[in-house]
Design a protein around this motif. Structure first.
Motif, PDB file in Angstrom:
ATOM      1  N   LEU A  56       2.883   3.648  -7.521  1.00 35.73           N
ATOM      2  CA  LEU A  56       2.671   2.306  -7.238  1.00 35.73           C
ATOM      3  C   LEU A  56       1.318   1.917  -6.911  1.00 35.73           C
ATOM      4  CD1 LEU A  56       6.005   1.283  -5.347  1.00 35.73           C
ATOM      5  CD2 LEU A  56       5.870   1.933  -7.670  1.00 35.73           C
ATOM      6  N   ARG A  57       0.717   1.108  -7.782  1.00 33.43           N
ATOM      7  CA  ARG A  57      -0.770   0.753  -7.284  1.00 33.43           C
ATOM      8  C   ARG A  57      -0.818  -0.779  -6.962  1.00 33.43           C
ATOM      9  NH1 ARG A  57      -0.556   4.973  -6.046  1.00 33.43           N
ATOM     10  NH2 ARG A  57      -1.600   6.686  -6.810  1.00 33.43           N
ATOM     11  N   GLY A  58      -1.253  -1.178  -5.690  1.00 34.22           N
ATOM     12  CA  GLY A  58      -1.253  -2.695  -5.390  1.00 34.22           C
ATOM     13  C   GLY A  58      -0.346  -3.332  -5.872  1.00 34.22           C
ATOM     14  N   LEU A  59       0.950  -2.939  -5.947  1.00 34.27           N
ATOM     15  CA  LEU A  59       2.108  -3.547  -6.158  1.00 34.27           C
ATOM     16  C   LEU A  59       2.435  -4.823  -5.511  1.00 34.27           C
ATOM     17  CD1 LEU A  59       3.956  -3.186  -8.758  1.00 34.27           C
ATOM     18  CD2 LEU A  59       5.477  -2.065  -7.303  1.00 34.27           C
ATOM     19  N   THR A  60       2.428  -5.969  -6.084  1.00 32.78           N
ATOM     20  CA  THR A  60       2.655  -7.253  -5.369  1.00 32.78           C
ATOM     21  C   THR A  60       3.761  -8.293  -5.967  1.00 32.78           C
ATOM     22  OG1 THR A  60       0.435  -7.119  -4.628  1.00 32.78           O
ATOM     23  CG2 THR A  60       1.459  -9.200  -4.528  1.00 32.78           C
ATOM     24  N   LYS A  61       4.570  -8.840  -5.406  1.00 32.62           N
ATOM     25  CA  LYS A  61       5.507  -9.880  -5.752  1.00 32.62           C
ATOM     26  C   LYS A  61       5.690 -11.196  -5.128  1.00 32.62           C
ATOM     27  CE  LYS A  61       8.154 -11.747  -8.410  1.00 32.62           C
ATOM     28  NZ  LYS A  61       8.015 -11.959  -9.946  1.00 32.62           N
ATOM     29  N   ALA A  62       5.013 -12.207  -5.731  1.00 30.74           N
ATOM     30  CA  ALA A  62       5.070 -13.429  -4.864  1.00 30.74           C
ATOM     31  C   ALA A  62       6.038 -14.393  -5.671  1.00 30.74           C
ATOM     32  CB  ALA A  62       3.865 -14.303  -4.730  1.00 30.74           C
ATOM     33  N   PHE A  63       7.157 -14.566  -4.913  1.00 31.54           N
ATOM     34  CA  PHE A  63       8.272 -15.534  -5.470  1.00 31.54           C
ATOM     35  C   PHE A  63       7.748 -16.904  -5.469  1.00 31.54           C
ATOM     36  CE2 PHE A  63      10.770 -11.687  -4.662  1.00 31.54           C
ATOM     37  CZ  PHE A  63      11.331 -11.478  -5.881  1.00 31.54           C
ATOM     38  N   ASP A  64       8.078 -17.344  -6.565  1.00 28.95           N
ATOM     39  CA  ASP A  64       7.854 -19.047  -6.475  1.00 28.95           C
ATOM     40  C   ASP A  64       8.549 -19.789  -5.048  1.00 28.95           C
ATOM     41  OD1 ASP A  64       6.535 -19.037  -8.573  1.00 28.95           O
ATOM     42  OD2 ASP A  64       8.126 -19.636 -10.059  1.00 28.95           O
ATOM     43  N   GLY A  65       7.943 -20.621  -4.445  1.00 28.85           N
ATOM     44  CA  GLY A  65       8.259 -21.337  -3.412  1.00 28.85           C
ATOM     45  C   GLY A  65       8.287 -20.679  -2.082  1.00 28.85           C
TER      46      GLY A  65
END
Lengths: 400, 255, 226
Positions: A22-31
């Motif tokens: 995994l490299r710089g794995l990012t998850k931003a959910f709406d709201g």
């Protein structure tokens, strides 16, 4: 943590290359103002079980689901065998990754055999090959062949979970993703399923990413544990023994809980611990010889050995002169543990039987004795000399 | 569409509008007028639904409270659906002409409509009571409510959104089906225009269309009006449940 | 008076039934034809509408609302409203009948698909199903009991409504009822037989569909989980 900094090199698959990176794995959910996972770097070595563990909201499940793109990352990249997962259609990628979820998600309208055959069918295997593979997998996860034609509703929770694992393994994927697979079964069944997974892993050597919120499960199953904090922050990534011995920070320490020392015991098998021979004599020895053995050990009882088998024990007071030890009636030891049992398991057995010593055996063969004081010494880590062995294999009432 | 056909449709629309705007049709004293027919229509429908409620609601409440006749409750609505409303109306009329117990105009139609309304009212009432949270009922018993009090003060108010939703479905169905009565009797309210128009062939088409528009409007208004009544009748705490119940139970039987 | 005249004939004359088997069969066949066409077309339209509603959730409420208005409009009014567009004929009867199936079928299809457990969908996705195949192979079969329940309600409703199309010169068994009524004096046997056959037809179709559902969902019957 050198693993997390090594860049993946495509095409040069040596055994030390990570299977999953995994490299710089990012998850931003709406709201949501905070990302669920924030720039996570992590390498999963080939053939190992890596457990993602952490409190709810730490993004462990999100991370797992980004590996098979059930959730698409906001940014960052996942490499499997050096190839970015974004390079191929999600449904093709997923057919190469076994996936097991907590509620199992068996298809209620398909038989067990049809459930297991799902991915091979999607991959277009021929019927004979699918049938053979299904039978093999049922056996592998210890399910009777008759279950093949049943429907999921006719199985118990534990059986369903095993079918779930068989289904994930059907096309022999190199990678297995498991999302809290044992979260919904009762503790007894969970223990058995965990043992079975470890056994399977010894035979198959898959690369497994396993998500749980249960630190004990992580310690039991993981070759490595990734401890995640809220917002997908990686607090520590190391083998369980190292995490227990040297927690990286206060968060890890508090997550491990107060029983850190106890948990360490679960990592070591009794057979690997330093066992003592204990006050045991062969059945054909004289009573006098037995008394001197007990005296030398500082106890008032002796164990009686029949060849390699430990028959039982008796008080030295009950020894009659002129008779061989083997001619006396013996009492059974209360606690017998297999040499593969963890130290923690042995300690549990000793304590719950209100006893002070466990006999360690390998099948029928006597391996030695484990005294509660020895375990205690490991717990305090003080290493202060040899333990006092006044302990008896009996509870105090026995003497009355 | 060809020009000739287009012209025909325009002609029909014009004729229908003329029909509808003829002041004579809105004369409150005329027996063939729209006000009279509307009132007649509503008179039949309201009588039928009231009768159905009087017969079905207490029985369903009682049986549901006692947890009796479960199979009946679930099958009665299906059986009701299987009976063709047209056939039933003609049958009731036929029976009325033979026994002579009631007239052949008002009562056979009302009774046929009542029979059609009974199943949805009964089943919805029954289900409504059965769906009241068992823990709430148990808590009430635990606090010393008598069985009658449990039914009146707990089950009935909590079930009322679903009960009323069921009555609403039945009512709309009855209003729609009342029109079919026009085939058989002089009743049938606004259905009269449609049936009479059909009987006159092409010449009657403006009448048919105007009658249909009035009929559709009346049914939709009846539905809307019942929605308002529901809101007024319901206790505050369960008012939100009403919309949900309505959407969930919309399908009773079409007329 | 009609009352006096009607008394002349018994409610059910079996010899008339015996003599008119062919007519009854023909009318029943016609009745089934209208029902089959209406439910078949209704199902096709409803499936399409359901796919739209499932894909774009915001459209569900308007679609159901539309279906609800169609469902509420009296059958008699609907025939009349469609008459200028379609003229007298089978098309008018069938179109009107179709409108009564939409609400029932869309509601049940959507509810059926929504009722498929989340974890089953996730497992299917996780194993590499593509959306179309997942819909056909996983979601639709699992929704089947609810969809068939809707089909049963729609069929039984339509069978009852076919009788009303007698007014526009169709009506299957309804035509028989109407003829019995219009004969002077009224002929009770036609009315009774027409109504009863319609009920029998409705119950038969209902049971047949129930049988189809059972045959299609073998997994739903075996439930012996420990």
């Amino acid at each position: 943590m050198p693993e997390t900094t090594a860049a993946p090199v495509a095409g040069t698959a040596t055994p030390t290359d990570p299977m999953i990176a995994l490299r710089g794995l990012t998850k931003a959910f709406d709201g949501q103002d905070r990302p669920a996972v924030d720039h996570l770097d992590l390498d999963v070595p080939r053939g190992e079980i890596v457990v993602l563990v952490g409190p709810s909201g730490c993004g462990k499940t999100t991370t797992l689901k980004m590996i098979n793109r059930i959730i698409e990352p906001t940014s960052g990249e996942v490499f499997i065998d050096g190839q970015p997962t974004s390079a191929r259609p999600a449904h093709e990628l997923r057919r190469d990754l076994g996936y097991v979820i907590q509620q199992v998600g068996l298809f209620p309208h398909k038989t067990i055999a049809q459930n297991i055959a799902t991915v091979p069918r999607l991959l277009g295997w021929d019927r004979d090959r699918i049938r053979a593979r299904t039978a093999e997998l049922l056996e592998r996860v210890d399910l009777e062949p008759e279950l093949a034609s049943r429907y999921p509703s006719e199985l118990s929770g534990g059986q369903r979970q095993r079918v779930g694992v068989a289904r994930a393994l059907a096309a022999d994927p190199p990678v297995l993703l498991m999302d809290e697979p044992y979260g919904a079964v009762d503790p007894l069944v969970r223990g058995r399923l965990q043992d079975q997974l470890l056994e399977l892993q010894r035979e198959l050597g898959k690369t497994i990413v396993f998500v749980t919120h249960d630190i004990d499960e992580a310690i039991k199953l993981g070759d490595r544990i990734a401890i995640l904090n809220v917002g997908g922050v990686l607090e520590q990534y190391a083998p369980p023994a190292e995490i227990l011995r040297e927690p990286a920070n206060d968060f890890v320490r508090s997550f491990l809980g107060a029983e850190r020392a106890l948990k360490q015991l679960s990592l070591q098998a009794v057979g690997d611990a330093e066992l003592v021979r204990g006050p045991v004599v062969a059945a054909d020895e004289s009573a006098t010889a037995a008394r001197s053995v007990a005296q030398a050990e500082g106890v008032d009882w002796v164990g009686v050995l029949d060849g390699e088998r430990l028959r039982g024990w008796l008080w030295t007071d009950d020894l009659e002169d002129g008779r061989r030890v083997g001619d006396h009636a013996t009492r059974d030891f209360r606690v017998m543990v297999d040499h593969a049992t963890s130290l923690r398991g042995a300690l549990d057995a000793i304590v719950t039987s209100r006893n002070q010593v466990a006999v360690v055996v390998d099948d029928d063969r006597y391996r030695g004795m484990l005294f509660i004081e020895d375990v205690a010494r490991r717990l305090t880590l003080s290493g202060g000399g040899r333990a006092n062995r006044r302990a008896t294999p009996a509870v105090s009432e026995d003497r009355a | 569409m060809g020009a000739a056909e287009d012209g025909a449709v325009r002609q029909l629309a014009g004729d229908t509008l003329t029909w509808l705007t003829d002041p004579g049709r809105w004369d409150v004293t005329s027996v063939a007028g729209i006000p009279f027919r509307t009132l007649q229509h509503l008179g039949v429908s309201v009588s039928a639904i009231l009768l159905a409620c009087v017969l079905a609601v207490p029985l369903a409440l009682h049986l549901a409270h006692r947890r009796r006749a479960e199979a009946l409750a679930s099958s009665v609505v299906n059986i009701g659906r299987a009976i063709p409303s047209f056939g039933l109306i003609v049958l009731f009329w036929l029976l009325a002409t033979r026994t002579g117990w009631v007239g052949t105009q008002f009562w056979p139609l009302v009774l046929a409509l009542t029979a059609l309304a009974l199943p949805p009212v009964f089943t919805n009432t029954y289900t409504a009571v059965r769906e009241v949270d068992a823990a709430t009922v148990e808590a009430a018993r635990g606090m010393g409510y008598t069985e009658a009090q449990v039914l009146r003060r707990i089950e009935l108010p909590l079930a009322s959104p679903v009960i009323l939703a069921g009555i609403r479905i039945a009512f709309v169905q009855v209003v729609a089906t009342t029109a079919i009565g026009a085939i058989v009797t002089n009743g049938g309210g606004l259905g009269r225009y449609v049936v009479d128009g059909f009987a006159r062939g092409v010449a009657g088409r403006p009448t048919v269309l105007a009658g249909a528009l009035l009929l559709a409007t009346l049914t939709l208004l009846a539905d809307g009006a019942f929605g308002l009544v529901e809101r007024l009748l319901l206790p505050d705490g369960v008012r939100d449940d009403a919309r949900r119940a309505d959407v969930a139970n919309r399908v009773g039987a079409a007329g | 008076m009609t009352g006096v005249l009607a008394q002349a004939r018994p409610l059910l004359e079996w010899d008339w039934v015996g003599r008119n088997g062919e007519l009854l069969w023909e009318l029943t066949r016609q009745h089934l034809y209208f029902t089959g066409m209406a439910v078949g077309i209704g199902l096709a339209i409803s499936l399409a509408l359901s796919v739209v509603a499932l894909r774009w959730r915001a459209t569900l409420t308007p679609i159901l609302g539309f279906g609800s208005v169609l469902y509420t409009i009296p059958s008699l009014a609907l025939f009349a409203l469609l008459l200028p567009v379609l003229g007298i004929g089978d098309a008018l009867a069938i179109t009107a009948l179709v409108t009564y199936t939409i609400l029932i079928l869309v509601r049940n299809i959507v509810a059926g698909i929504d009722g498929v457990p989340r974890e089953v969908i996730e497992a299917a996705d996780g194993m590499g199903y593509r959306p179309a195949r997942r819909f056909l192979e996983i979601e639709l079969p699992l929704a089947m009991p609810v969809v068939v329940a809707g089909l049963r309600i729609a069929s039984v409703t339509v069978i009852g409504l076919v009788t009303v199309t007698a007014l526009i010169g169709r009506g299957g068994l309804g035509a028989l009822i109407l003829r019995g009524f219009r004969t002077l004096p009224p002929f009770p046997t036609m009315i009774v037989v027409g109504t009863l056959l319609s009920v029998v037809l409705a119950i038969t179709v209902d049971l047949l569909l129930l049988g189809v559902e059972r045959a299609l969902t073998p997994w739903a019957r075996r439930k012996t989980a420990p």
